[in-house]
Design an enzyme around this catalytic site. Structure first.
Site, short mmCIF file in Angstrom:
data_model
loop_
_atom_site.label_atom_id
_atom_site.label_comp_id
_atom_site.label_asym_id
_atom_site.label_seq_id
_atom_site.Cartn_x
_atom_site.Cartn_y
_atom_site.Cartn_z
N ARG A 169 -25.55 -1.13 8.12
CA ARG A 169 -25.33 -2.56 7.94
C ARG A 169 -25.71 -3.35 9.18
O ARG A 169 -25.88 -4.56 9.13
CB ARG A 169 -23.86 -2.81 7.61
CG ARG A 169 -23.27 -1.84 6.61
CD ARG A 169 -21.85 -2.17 6.25
NE ARG A 169 -21.83 -2.98 5.05
CZ ARG A 169 -20.76 -3.62 4.60
NH1 ARG A 169 -19.64 -3.58 5.27
NH2 ARG A 169 -20.81 -4.31 3.49
N GLU A 209 -19.46 -4.61 11.19
CA GLU A 209 -20.35 -3.76 11.97
C GLU A 209 -21.41 -4.55 12.73
O GLU A 209 -21.75 -4.21 13.87
CB GLU A 209 -21.03 -2.74 11.04
CG GLU A 209 -20.09 -1.71 10.46
CD GLU A 209 -19.36 -2.16 9.21
OE1 GLU A 209 -18.51 -1.40 8.70
OE2 GLU A 209 -19.64 -3.30 8.74
N LYS A 263 0.84 -1.19 0.00
CA LYS A 263 0.00 0.00 0.00
C LYS A 263 0.89 1.25 0.00
O LYS A 263 1.85 1.34 0.75
CB LYS A 263 -0.90 -0.02 1.24
CG LYS A 263 -1.99 1.02 1.26
CD LYS A 263 -2.93 0.80 2.44
CE LYS A 263 -4.09 1.77 2.42
NZ LYS A 263 -5.03 1.53 3.54
#
Length: 631
Positions: free
Chosen positions: A392, A364, A280
């Protein structure tokens, strides 16, 4: 001479390039990303990490006939550059420009829109099964980061892939990060694969063999060697237990190796998973030095990576500072995040109370039920989850928290627009989806100090509660050293008045104040109320003003459908008051990305729009007053 990138108008243009040319193109793409995003902001780190992966995918496959599904899709900038949007790339995340995520209406190459994690495998499986049923031959490729494999939806898809299709390619883009470093058993498992010396030696040999021989024969040899090695290292490889044949880990920046591997995987009549190791932020040292910051950010210096500071604390930072105070005085206070310690600012809480801090990954639903479990044992969990992501977990909120009346606090960051991120990230629905649920209280602060008071109030409340607050900085209000408890369900009258009552919810309270001043200039007495509580509403206040005023006006940074204004209308109707209510809020429409002030102007979230909507009621009042005077 122009660059190679300037000659790429469609994926077909890269298929004739040599490996050295593709490597040069990768470098040019990184330079374009760094320079462009320094002006527009965006998800720089994730995109720098998938340049070679995306190039190899487009080299081997043919979109839009073949289907690419990007999990979250914040790493699809290279895909956009290669699919006819290069000349518009400078508009990314700008008003009227390219979206920062995949968007079906933007290009035929964007087969599936996204913005939340964990959806790619399920969507790709649905496409593969539809292809199989229709007798199609196209390839379906799902690219998902390792963080997506901490998400329950991903595992629901894994459980079904081998049973429902014979052809699907899953690419695991493994960089050990989501926004923060990944956590949990899955992250440890992938790290174990990558760092095992025997696997590393095997793949070093595999890479050399492929580079020498190339093609399907070489990969078959490597595949047999891998099978033997995995048999020695583990009784079973995790992904293969789900029915996906595992290939990897491979160097996700070796274009030649990736191309040959994708050519091989394209020929397989079975579900496969390619484990690619990427870096990354690759190619930009400031991003490598600060991966969290450069996951997604605003404009920055393209040389140093430095970003301008507002000099004022954000609501998120006020939240974190208040949480430190609450945890200092209450041993039962704990903080929970779903892979967003940086975005919610809980990374500022963690050093003070590391044993009271929990990052559960991109999960979540689990975060909410985990909090419910802690609450049954006397703890006070504060779940810091963006409003858009808390959607969610709606069922756990209802079934596991509110039904059992457990004292869990939902701290909903980005409760309003998320500006440049667009429709997938705007937090415009939480009032509607929470106020219908019994037992919960819902608070909206008008300032940073009021946010601290509401968090303290939630800590003392023996039941579920929610606090929504916007992205970015607030009013600059000073925060008291010690928060104070607010009387639940009681609004604050900022200014009294007799003819119009204006309710400004949260960050839109200044609009209510401005409107009252405009009305006062016209000789109209206007009250200004800071509602503070969406649920329970201050019905006593509403009844008081309903007996005095000729109209109410409500301002809310939320959809009108089922929102705060709707709650006011319902309450007045139930109390048999026939006072009209002018509601200012977002329409029944998914709001695009853009600058907050411009979007508010476009959709009438302004004082001017409110004055225009109120005008007919003012005319009736004037007419009625004139009739009374004549009589």
């Amino acid at each position: 001479m122009g660059t190679i990138l300037d000659q790429i108008d469609s994926p077909a243009d890269i298929k004739t390039l040599s490996i050295p040319q593709l490597e040069q193109l990768a470098q040019e793409i990184r330079e374009r990303l760094i320079l462009t995003l320094s002006k527009t902001g965006g998800h720089l780190g994730p995109n720098l990490g998938v340049v070679e992966l995306t190039l190899a995918m487009h080299y081997v496959f043919d979109t839009p006939e073949d289907k690419f599904v990007f999990d979250v899709s914040h790493q699809a900038y290279i895909h956009k550059l290669l699919t006819g949007r290069r000349e518009r790339f400078g508009t990314i995340r700008q008003p009227g420009g390219l979206n920062g995520f995949m968007l079906r209406g933007e290009s035929e190459h964007d087969i599936y829109g996204a913005g939340h994690a964990g959806t790619a495998l399920s969507a790709a499986l649905g496409m593969a099964v539809a292809r199989d049923m229709a007798g199609g031959k196209e390839n379906v490729v799902a690219l998902a980061g390792d963080a997506a494999f901490t998400n329950g939806i991903t595992f629901e898809a894994l459980n079904n892939i081998a049973e429902q299709t014979k052809r699907l390619i899953v690419v695991l883009n493994d960089n050990e990060w989501s926004i923060d470093r990944n956590v949990g058993a899955i992250a440890r498992y992938l790290h174990k694969i990558v760092t095992n010396e025997r696997v590393t030696h095997l793949h070093d040999s595999a890479s050399r063999l492929l580079e020498k021989l190339g093609g399907k024969t070489a990969i078959n040899v490597v595949r047999r060697a891998e099978e033997a090695a995995k048999g020695m290292l583990w009784p079973s490889v995790f992904f293969e237990e789900f029915g996906l044949t595992y290939y990897g880990p491979l160097d996700g920046h070796n274009i030649g190796l990736l191309i040959e591997t994708f050519k091989f995987l394209k020929q397989q009549d079975k579900p496969v998973l390619l484990h690619a190791i990427t870096q990354k932020g690759r190619g930009f040292q400031p991003a490598l030095d600060n991966l969290k910051k450069f996951h997604g950010l605003g404009p920055y210096d393209p040389e140093t990576g430095e970003t301008p500071s507002s000099g004022q604390k954000t609501y998120s930072e006020i939240f974190a500072g208040t949480m430190v105070k609450l945890a200092d005085q209450n041993d039962k206070v704990v903080a929970i995040t779903a892979a967003m310690p940086n975005g919610t600012a809980l990374d500022l809480f963690r050093p003070h109370h590391p044993k009271k801090y929990f990052d559960v990954g991109i999960a979540e639903e689990h975060a909410v039920i985990f909090a419910a479990g802690m609450a049954t044992r006397g703890y006070k969990p504060f779940c810091a989850i963006y409003s858009t992501f808390l959607q969610r977990a709606f069922d756990p909120i209802v079934h596991d928290v509110c039904l059992q009346n457990l004292p869990v606090v939902f701290c909903m960051d980005r409760g309003s627009l998320s500006g440049d991120d667009g429709a997938t990230h705007h937090g415009l629905f939480d009032i509607s989806y929470l106020r219908s649920v019994p037992n919960i209280i819902h608070m909206v602060p008008a300032s940073e100090d009021e946010l601290a008071d509401m968090l303290y109030t939630a800590m003392l409340h023996n039941g579920p509660s929610a606090v929504r607050y916007p992205r970015g900085t607030g009013t600059g209000a000073a925060v008291k050293a010690h928060p104070e408890a607010l009387p639940i369900g009681k609004a604050e009258v900022v200014r009294d008045g007799d003819e119009i009552a204006i309710l400004g919810l949260g960050a839109l309270l200044p609009m209510a104040v401005e409107m009252a001043s405009r009305l006062e200039a016209q000789g109209i007495s206007a009250a200004v109320i800071n509602p503070r509580f969406v649920k329970p509403l201050d019905r006593e206040m509403l009844a008081t003003y309903a007996r005095r005023v000729s109209a109410f006006v409500t301002f809310e940074d939320h959809v009108l459908m089922g929102g705060f204004g709707s709650a006011v209308l319902e309450a007045l109707s139930e109390m048999n008051f026939q006072v009209p209510v002018v509601r200012i809020g977002w329409p029944d429409h998914f709001i695009e990305h853009g600058k907050v002030d411009q979007l508010r102007e476009r959709y009438g979230i302004t004082v001017a729009a409110a004055m225009e909507k109120l005008a007919p009621y003012l005319l009736r009042r004037i007419s009625r007053t004139a009739r009374y005077a004549a009589s």
